[in-house]
Design an enzyme around this catalytic site. Sequence first.
Site, short mmCIF file in Angstrom:
data_model
loop_
_atom_site.label_atom_id
_atom_site.label_comp_id
_atom_site.label_asym_id
_atom_site.label_seq_id
_atom_site.Cartn_x
_atom_site.Cartn_y
_atom_site.Cartn_z
N SER A 672 -29.91 -12.23 14.14
CA SER A 672 -30.61 -13.49 14.36
C SER A 672 -29.61 -14.63 14.56
O SER A 672 -28.85 -14.62 15.52
CB SER A 672 -31.57 -13.77 13.20
OG SER A 672 -32.47 -14.80 13.51
N ASP A 745 -40.26 -8.94 19.40
CA ASP A 745 -39.73 -9.95 18.47
C ASP A 745 -40.70 -11.12 18.36
O ASP A 745 -41.05 -11.76 19.34
CB ASP A 745 -38.37 -10.45 18.97
CG ASP A 745 -37.62 -11.25 17.92
OD1 ASP A 745 -38.26 -11.96 17.13
OD2 ASP A 745 -36.38 -11.17 17.90
N HIS A 779 -38.73 -8.74 14.93
CA HIS A 779 -37.43 -9.36 14.69
C HIS A 779 -36.60 -8.53 13.72
O HIS A 779 -35.39 -8.39 13.86
CB HIS A 779 -37.63 -10.78 14.14
CG HIS A 779 -36.38 -11.59 14.08
ND1 HIS A 779 -35.63 -11.89 15.20
CD2 HIS A 779 -35.71 -12.16 13.03
CE1 HIS A 779 -34.58 -12.62 14.86
NE2 HIS A 779 -34.60 -12.78 13.55
#
Length: 807
Positions: A672, A745, A779
């Site tokens: 991330s 995601d 994610h």
Amino acid sequence: MKSYFKLVYLLLGLFLFAKVQAQENLTYQLPPKSIQDLVDAPASPNVLFNKQGSRMLLLTPPAYPSIEDISQPIIGLAGLRVNPANSTTEAEISGLYQDIIIKDLHSGSEQKLKGLPETYRIGNICWSPNGNQIGFSNTKEDGVELWYADLQTCVAYKLTNDYLNDIMGNTLQWAPDGKGILAQFLQKNRGEKPVKNLVPTGPIIQENLGTKTPARTYQYLLQDEYDQELMDYYLTSQLQFVDLQGRASKIGEPAIYRKLIYSPNGAYILTETIQHPYSYLVPINYFPYEAAILDNKGSTIKTLYKAALAENLPTGFDAVASGPRAFEWRTDVPATLYWVVAQDEGNPNKKTDNRENVYMLGAPFHTGAKELFSLNYRFGGFTWGNDQYAIVQERWRKSRIQKMSLFSPSTGKVMKVIAQRSSEDTYTEPGQFITSDYATHGGSLLFDKGKDPVVFTIGNGASAQGDRPFLLRWNLLSNQQDTLFKSKAPYFEEPIFFNNQGILYFSRESVEQNPNIFARTLKNKKEKQLTSFTDPYPSLKGVQKQLLSYPRKDGIKLSATLYLPKGYKKEDGALPALIWAYPREYKSLAAAGQVKGSPYRFTRLAFRSPVFWVTRGYAILDQADMPIVGEGTKEPNDTFLQQIEDNATAIIDYVVGMGVIDRDRIAVGGHSYGAFMTANLLAHTNLFAAGIARSGAYNRTLTPFGFQGEARTYWEAPTVYNQMSPFNYAHKIKTPLLLTHGMNDENSGTFPIQTERLYSAIKGHGGTVRFVLLPNEFHGYRSRESLMHTFYEQDAWLEKYVKNRNK
């Protein structure tokens, strides 16, 4: 002659394929066995106490689900990920348990629940008020069932054949008298799902008439009228009260419930229900809603407020909706509501000393609300005690201020400020107040005996020696503080449950010992071990672990956890290394330099951990500090690039100086925002041999109204946005970079297209790059197959471009 040219073309084609290999379709692969074994290690149970301190649940999470399990269809509705097959929010098993054991804390006996189906997934666990039962859900492929268990007999019962709606809100809760459970159910007569008309009836139009409506970047928003129909279909619930014999009665009308809470005396229900019009720009928590009070049969007693669509909030982390908000019950009296109203219209840029007013309204709710007091900053929550004493918290994100005050609920008089500090200053964090139902973070303040407001807190105990969790007794008037318990080396000991009956329950772990639960009698300090959970990672025995502290060139003290392979000695030579980090913003150099974590914690592995590679002969630097500091009027991101380079240089110089790491064989990675950091480090430095960037965002113009801790918009700080976007410098990324991303995601800003475009840009400029797109993953990667394959890719990348770089 023709044969000659055919041969030339064939050889040229093979050469180009081998050189470029633009696309590769692989089946799921497995990493080396040492990593496989760690991924497949059984999870240690979680524990849950009842408020009486008489029972403890031992809850075992399931293993990673299969790719088949997580490949159920998902519908994106107003920011939610809805599994239409069973009316849950995700096609995964996070928050569910596959085994449950009840431990009697008086006798020490342990029993398994009888009456459960052969396979089950328990979730939404809640204790009955007397601590003798639990309510819970059982998630199946086609629906979610309502169950309860009598813990005196250890028998579980399914209460109804109707399926729960487990998509949003409070799925189930006990009535305060313990006679039954209030739950959200699917409508029996909702019929078949709406069918989309494939022939459009007109264009989709959005309009703004001169009003500033900035919004961050969100995923899974509503797209059209059909999505609105689906949202109503899947999210609408019918409340039912179900007694312990399975008799059900409807409560109120079908609605989309975003909040559903009994008053402490059980006579009323506070509800917040989603209303039209819906939005295509923001997720469901910004949609219009109606706050109301129902009686416990479902009749409306009072409509409290009708909140408008909140599409036009001002920018900034301290922005809130105008009008009443944060409706909740006081937990210390039978039936009194409170709420707050922003006095600056929710706009943090307005200058005022009075940011919020707090109001109260008691049953039977016929009179006007009473103004309790005003706040200087944003409302951060109450911890209620009694009519004489309660605590209010305030916060201001921009300046990092946190403030706690002691006040009298009966008069509204603020007696004193008991703490005012920076949220970044972990060394002064006073801990979380213990309440009468601390296990569920409910109830009112747990007072010690006597007249003064003497309370208890449990905190992390951050210090220059690392985290040392504590149990504190605190006289809020005199400010006398007595430490009743504090973690001592060589252990990390963390208080879990305390109800002022003389016994503290805590977990204990060390570098070599996995966590287990203990009971300590505070008076004589006698201890008793309550659990004997086995070590899930026997292959990591002997791995060397050290909490490092080292300086950045501007004097900030940084920290990281170093792992060295089992049996490694410095004489064996310098090792290849993997640095794993995640940048964090600070407004204070002092706070940025505070020690994080503990040198005595047992290593826990999750899919974001790099520690797996210590079994492959790498030195691992995990949770490497990556502070980005902007003091005073300066913002942290103004110097983001320079600071991440300084952070990376500091840790590399330090560990190379220790003689354990080879400077020419170091990789950097992150997930991330850590992936974003990785791409920037490869674009602007030559410090690393390779990089691993998972599920990142690389072009900040695609998140123009703010990202992470950045509150400024692209148009307010274009230079910052452009300089921080590694996409703009893809031509400079020549260090080998592995990119991975979940195809679905859902995280704000990290669209898969971010990775797709960075890959194309690096490839187009001749860089060494590989892009792995994981089907049906979010994610965070969930399935065993995706996780194993990701680790297979990472291992191959590290072996080729780091460990064997010079071979």
